[in-house]
Design a protein around this motif. Structure first.
Motif, PDB file in Angstrom:
ATOM      1  N   MET A   1      72.780 -33.355 -13.660  1.00 48.93           N
ATOM      2  CA  MET A   1      71.816 -32.380 -13.126  1.00 48.93           C
ATOM      3  C   MET A   1      70.385 -32.945 -13.258  1.00 48.93           C
ATOM      4  SD  MET A   1      73.326 -29.441 -12.266  1.00 48.93           S
ATOM      5  CE  MET A   1      75.035 -28.957 -12.401  1.00 48.93           C
ATOM      6  N   ALA A   2      69.549 -32.485 -12.384  1.00 46.89           N
ATOM      7  CA  ALA A   2      68.141 -32.853 -12.514  1.00 46.89           C
ATOM      8  C   ALA A   2      67.590 -32.235 -13.797  1.00 46.89           C
ATOM      9  CB  ALA A   2      67.355 -32.334 -11.315  1.00 46.89           C
ATOM     10  N   LYS A  84      86.189  -5.572 -23.268  1.00 50.41           N
ATOM     11  CA  LYS A  84      86.645  -6.612 -24.200  1.00 50.41           C
ATOM     12  C   LYS A  84      86.362  -6.207 -25.643  1.00 50.41           C
ATOM     13  CE  LYS A  84      84.401 -10.726 -24.664  1.00 50.41           C
ATOM     14  NZ  LYS A  84      83.966 -12.082 -24.272  1.00 50.41           N
ATOM     15  N   PRO A 162      55.173 -26.123 -27.991  1.00 51.66           N
ATOM     16  CA  PRO A 162      56.570 -26.558 -28.074  1.00 51.66           C
ATOM     17  C   PRO A 162      56.890 -27.409 -29.301  1.00 51.66           C
ATOM     18  CG  PRO A 162      55.492 -27.385 -26.067  1.00 51.66           C
ATOM     19  CD  PRO A 162      54.545 -26.437 -26.712  1.00 51.66           C
ATOM     20  N   LEU A 165      57.042 -25.225 -32.457  1.00 52.13           N
ATOM     21  CA  LEU A 165      58.307 -24.490 -32.489  1.00 52.13           C
ATOM     22  C   LEU A 165      59.452 -25.390 -32.934  1.00 52.13           C
ATOM     23  CD1 LEU A 165      58.013 -22.428 -29.193  1.00 52.13           C
ATOM     24  CD2 LEU A 165      58.134 -21.500 -31.513  1.00 52.13           C
TER      25      LEU A 165
ATOM     26  N   MET B   1      60.543 -24.189 -27.198  1.00 53.77           N
ATOM     27  CA  MET B   1      61.220 -25.398 -27.692  1.00 53.77           C
ATOM     28  C   MET B   1      60.647 -26.633 -26.977  1.00 53.77           C
ATOM     29  SD  MET B   1      63.802 -24.647 -29.780  1.00 53.77           S
ATOM     30  CE  MET B   1      64.358 -23.027 -30.287  1.00 53.77           C
ATOM     31  N   ALA B   2      60.726 -27.741 -27.637  1.00 52.61           N
ATOM     32  CA  ALA B   2      60.316 -28.982 -26.983  1.00 52.61           C
ATOM     33  C   ALA B   2      61.280 -29.263 -25.835  1.00 52.61           C
ATOM     34  CB  ALA B   2      60.340 -30.134 -27.976  1.00 52.61           C
ATOM     35  N   ILE B   4      63.000 -31.812 -24.996  1.00 55.40           N
ATOM     36  CA  ILE B   4      64.256 -32.476 -25.348  1.00 55.40           C
ATOM     37  C   ILE B   4      64.648 -32.091 -26.767  1.00 55.40           C
ATOM     38  CG2 ILE B   4      65.351 -34.707 -25.774  1.00 55.40           C
ATOM     39  CD1 ILE B   4      63.547 -35.802 -23.534  1.00 55.40           C
ATOM     40  N   PRO B 162      70.673 -37.944 -10.726  1.00 58.73           N
ATOM     41  CA  PRO B 162      70.408 -36.527 -10.990  1.00 58.73           C
ATOM     42  C   PRO B 162      70.047 -35.718  -9.742  1.00 58.73           C
ATOM     43  CG  PRO B 162      68.867 -37.948 -12.195  1.00 58.73           C
ATOM     44  CD  PRO B 162      69.896 -38.832 -11.600  1.00 58.73           C
ATOM     45  N   PHE B 163      69.298 -36.325  -8.792  1.00 60.49           N
ATOM     46  CA  PHE B 163      68.943 -35.546  -7.609  1.00 60.49           C
ATOM     47  C   PHE B 163      70.137 -35.351  -6.685  1.00 60.49           C
ATOM     48  CE2 PHE B 163      64.804 -36.099  -9.209  1.00 60.49           C
ATOM     49  CZ  PHE B 163      64.104 -34.999  -8.747  1.00 60.49           C
ATOM     50  N   LEU B 165      73.163 -35.051  -7.619  1.00 64.07           N
ATOM     51  CA  LEU B 165      73.968 -33.985  -8.225  1.00 64.07           C
ATOM     52  C   LEU B 165      73.356 -32.621  -7.946  1.00 64.07           C
ATOM     53  CD1 LEU B 165      74.773 -35.584 -11.684  1.00 64.07           C
ATOM     54  CD2 LEU B 165      76.428 -34.974  -9.910  1.00 64.07           C
ATOM     55  N   ASP B 166      72.046 -32.558  -8.084  1.00 62.31           N
ATOM     56  CA  ASP B 166      71.363 -31.289  -7.872  1.00 62.31           C
ATOM     57  C   ASP B 166      71.573 -30.805  -6.439  1.00 62.31           C
ATOM     58  OD1 ASP B 166      69.959 -29.274  -9.059  1.00 62.31           O
ATOM     59  OD2 ASP B 166      67.989 -30.145  -8.684  1.00 62.31           O
ATOM     60  N   TYR B 169      75.348 -29.601  -5.757  1.00 62.79           N
ATOM     61  CA  TYR B 169      75.683 -28.237  -6.189  1.00 62.79           C
ATOM     62  C   TYR B 169      74.874 -27.193  -5.423  1.00 62.79           C
ATOM     63  CZ  TYR B 169      78.740 -30.094  -9.749  1.00 62.79           C
ATOM     64  OH  TYR B 169      79.778 -30.725 -10.383  1.00 62.79           O
ATOM     65  N   MET B 230      89.065 -12.541 -18.835  1.00 59.30           N
ATOM     66  CA  MET B 230      88.585 -11.990 -20.104  1.00 59.30           C
ATOM     67  C   MET B 230      87.065 -12.111 -20.207  1.00 59.30           C
ATOM     68  SD  MET B 230      89.687 -12.926 -24.041  1.00 59.30           S
ATOM     69  CE  MET B 230      88.710 -14.428 -24.225  1.00 59.30           C
ATOM     70  N   ASP B 231      86.557 -13.304 -19.923  1.00 64.90           N
ATOM     71  CA  ASP B 231      85.139 -13.550 -20.173  1.00 64.90           C
ATOM     72  C   ASP B 231      84.220 -12.863 -19.182  1.00 64.90           C
ATOM     73  OD1 ASP B 231      85.594 -14.956 -22.431  1.00 64.90           O
ATOM     74  OD2 ASP B 231      85.376 -16.935 -21.539  1.00 64.90           O
ATOM     75  N   ASP B 233      85.128 -10.093 -17.484  1.00 64.26           N
ATOM     76  CA  ASP B 233      85.514  -8.676 -17.413  1.00 64.26           C
ATOM     77  C   ASP B 233      85.969  -8.265 -16.013  1.00 64.26           C
ATOM     78  OD1 ASP B 233      86.035  -6.540 -18.960  1.00 64.26           O
ATOM     79  OD2 ASP B 233      83.996  -5.803 -19.136  1.00 64.26           O
ATOM     80  N   VAL B 234      86.828  -9.087 -15.400  1.00 63.51           N
ATOM     81  CA  VAL B 234      87.455  -8.702 -14.131  1.00 63.51           C
ATOM     82  C   VAL B 234      88.969  -8.678 -14.352  1.00 63.51           C
ATOM     83  CG1 VAL B 234      85.560  -9.734 -12.802  1.00 63.51           C
ATOM     84  CG2 VAL B 234      87.666 -11.033 -13.172  1.00 63.51           C
TER      85      VAL B 234
END
Lengths: 434, 434
Positions: A1-2, A84, A162, A165, B1-2, B4, B162-163, B165-166, B169, B230-231, B233-234
């Motif tokens: 992914m990007a 659930k 960042p 944190l 968050m930072a 990375i 990465p691009f 892939l982006d 999808y 289950m996850d 809920d259907v």
């Protein structure tokens, strides 16, 4: 992914709310145990719960935005137990017992929603109250507290960049890990997470629970947080709280009934639960008076949870009482849960090891200890002593004396009446930090 | 968050495996329904399942690394049903029925693990076989297929930046969303996800299920994938598969028993299940012969799932048969599930709307349609016709004739015997794409 997911970023731009409480299971397990009994035996009692900030120097109404607080409380009121979650409550084994919750109770619970709240500001504090049937207002205690505590953390972190944190959480993780390394030196130690109400945040509590699971292994017996118990596949733990004796005391119509009320609680409780759930919480109106007047059958219960006197002193008193009743303390259980941290756990464990079974319910200093972690001053990260207590019962004032007068709550004149009935023996003031 | 998270990055560096199948619930619901019956009635039957790649021009053993394949299969063998999963299976309502799984079956299931596998290479293909009791080998079908399909996707994506892939999808999401916009034009349409076995990846299947839930709302009736049911809920959906008539046919000791075996399956099934689970799968040895010899009581079942003839032609045949039996097709259900995509769903829906109840089990073209999505040629992303079929039963060869000779499996001499017993009426070859 990007590196940047554009759809996610844009979605985040339009976020209206990052809900703090996302599930009605995000509460303490004992609230559900108590709720089943409350609904079964006291469905018509009206109980007001009120927020009480014992750390008065922290002006919550200045730190937390009222609009954000209302948005979080309103969101909690939209929650229902999901399919659930209901299935799990019905099917899971709690304290070794299947179907601890009766089908009729679960049917009722599946339609539960939190009732209305009343919020105003006064002298820099929030006045937050929940009025209505006990079987509804009782479930507000934990989400109300965890919402206010997390909103306070978020406010404190708004100015952090960042890297600040990143460093903050790195230090907090290192700090907690060091605690686990000390605790795992104690053979046979049993510790559980009791830190839902005063946690730094939901995600941080989850990190703490998972860290204990990996860090101390079998010494970690579970969590009071029902959602985390389900999601991380550990035991859900907890028994009963001061609200039971406080409400029954307020319902008493004479001094004699008042004096008997702490034992009436136990009679009610054992109609529903047995085994390791038979834990006495003796300090609502003073442990000394509780033990003095306790009927012999109380010594047949599994254990005691001293919750407001210093643990060694409180534990010794209970053990002496057991011996007086001809009971061997080594067959009994003490659960310590008042303001614990690594030092008190170590000291208490060393004192009682071999003399009595014991376990530790570790709360605020597990899930909200950021002392020394922030790379800049951040007083808003220091946990405060915030509680949500029963204040009125069917229009009458409710009282808690506690072993520590600093933890007493209620009208002064009513406190005086309770002191007359129960006595003031051995109550000693200690600073309440959390 | 930072930006990375260093701890996460370093953890990723040392990843040994990104497991494709992380739960034994990551399978099709009908496998569990069938398993309960298989264990109850045929515990001693030995059944070999074998991987069969009908798209022979794709050389799987060249595309997928054998070490990676073994690591994924080995990982699947470490899985157990977790406590939460067992509680959910016991407590959830399936097809409107509580406790569809008996306590004795669930006890046994809680210790289930996938049996050993045999893997070798031949002519650029993998020979992958599972030998042993039917009640164990049957649960390998879905994880084996989803592992191989996802390993093939991963291999195809290894060269993507990465691009790329982006963009891939992004286009796949746009493409699926356009399908939902077309489908929601059809009033009363009912569609479910049947795409576990040939999905692009687990995470992509989850995206597809959640996209249908939001995109077509009530028209989305659920998923065959138990974990996703289950996850998210259907509803968990699915009834029975060709393995039942194939095994019972192979167990037949005479041509008469062979001829009766497709109806024996139904008799066995209705000992366990009722209501909307009474769905006939008629094509294992040809739908025409099935209908010709079917006892009248078969018309009392809820519906049919034609799975290998063109949907309109197959549906009309079943409807004519119902009318011959004096049954009003408007009270009956047809479930279409063979190689569906938007066009066939629309066409079939328009043809049968008002004449019969119907629903669509949408598989590979839901969860693995990346045609035209990759910004560079990527033949490895094109779904193939990969199945995992019963090939031997207690040492005897197993056969499937199907309505489409291209979908037939089994030894040629044995296929001839089956054709002699069941006839070759109305079987027409169609290209099998997925």
């Amino acid at each position: 992914m990007a590196k940047i997911d554009i759809a996610r970023r844009v979605y985040n731009h339009t976020w209206k709310l990052d809900p703090i409480v996302r599930s009605l299971l995000d509460t303490d397990f004992y609230k559900l145990l108590m709720l089943q009994m409350i609904r079964g035996m006291y469905p018509d009692v009206n109980v007001t719960f009120s927020l009480i900030n014992r750390t008065t120097k922290v002006r919550l109404a200045d730190e937390i935005d009222e609009g954000e607080l209302r948005a979080q409380l309103d969101h909690a009121r939209t929650l229902r137990f999901s399919k659930k979650e209901m299935i799990w409550l019905a099917g899971n084994t709690f304290y070794g017992r299947k179907q601890i919750f009766e089908p009729d109770f679960l049917d009722w619970l599946s339609n539960f929603r939190l009732p209305e709240y009343e919020l105003s500001k006064r002298d820099g504090q929030y006045e937050l109250e929940f009025h209505g049937p006990w079987s509804y207002t009782t479930l507000w205690e934990i989400p109300a507290l965890s919402i206010i505590n997390e909103l306070r953390s978020r406010a404190a972190l708004k100015s952090f960049g960042p890297f600040a944190l990143d460093v903050l959480y790195a230090r907090a993780k290192a700090k907690l890990w060091a605690k686990t390394e000390r605790l795992k030196q104690l053979p046979g130690l049993l510790v559980s997470d009791f830190g839902t109400r005063r946690r730094h945040s939901f995600l941080w509590q989850r990190w703490c629970v998972e860290a204990l699971k990996e860090g101390i292994g079998d010494a970690f017996t579970g969590t009071s947080n029902v959602l985390l118990a389900m999601d991380t596949d550990v035991e859900a733990l907890g028994t009963n709280a001061h609200e039971l004796p406080m409400v029954l005391a307020a319902l008493a119509n004479s001094d004699d009934e008042l004096r008997a009320s702490p034992y009436q609680v136990l009679k009610d409780w054992q109609r529903y639960y047995g085994g390791n759930l038979l834990i006495v919480l003796p300090d609502a109106f003073g442990t000394a008076s509780f033990l003095r007047d306790a009927p012999d059958w109380v010594a047949g219960w599994t254990g005691f949870r001293p919750d407001s006197a210093p643990p060694i002193e409180a534990g010794e008193k209970v053990m002496n009482w057991w011996r007086e009743k001809g009971v061997d303390p080594r067959k009994k259980l003490l659960i310590f849960s008042d303001g614990l941290d690594t030092e008190t756990i170590e000291e208490t464990w060393r004192h009682f090891n071999g003399k009595v079974r014991m376990s530790f319910g570790w709360g605020t200093n597990l899930t909200n200890d950021f002392d020394g972690c922030a790379p800049m001053p951040a007083p808003g990260l220091k946990a405060i002593s915030l509680v949500c207590k029963v204040t009125r019962v069917n229009g009458r004032p409710a009282v808690k004396l506690s072993d520590n007068p600093a933890k007493a709550t209620g009208d002064l004149s009513e406190i005086e009446r309770y002191l007359r009935v129960f006595g003031d023996e051995a109550r000693v003031e200690h600073e309440v930090v959390v």
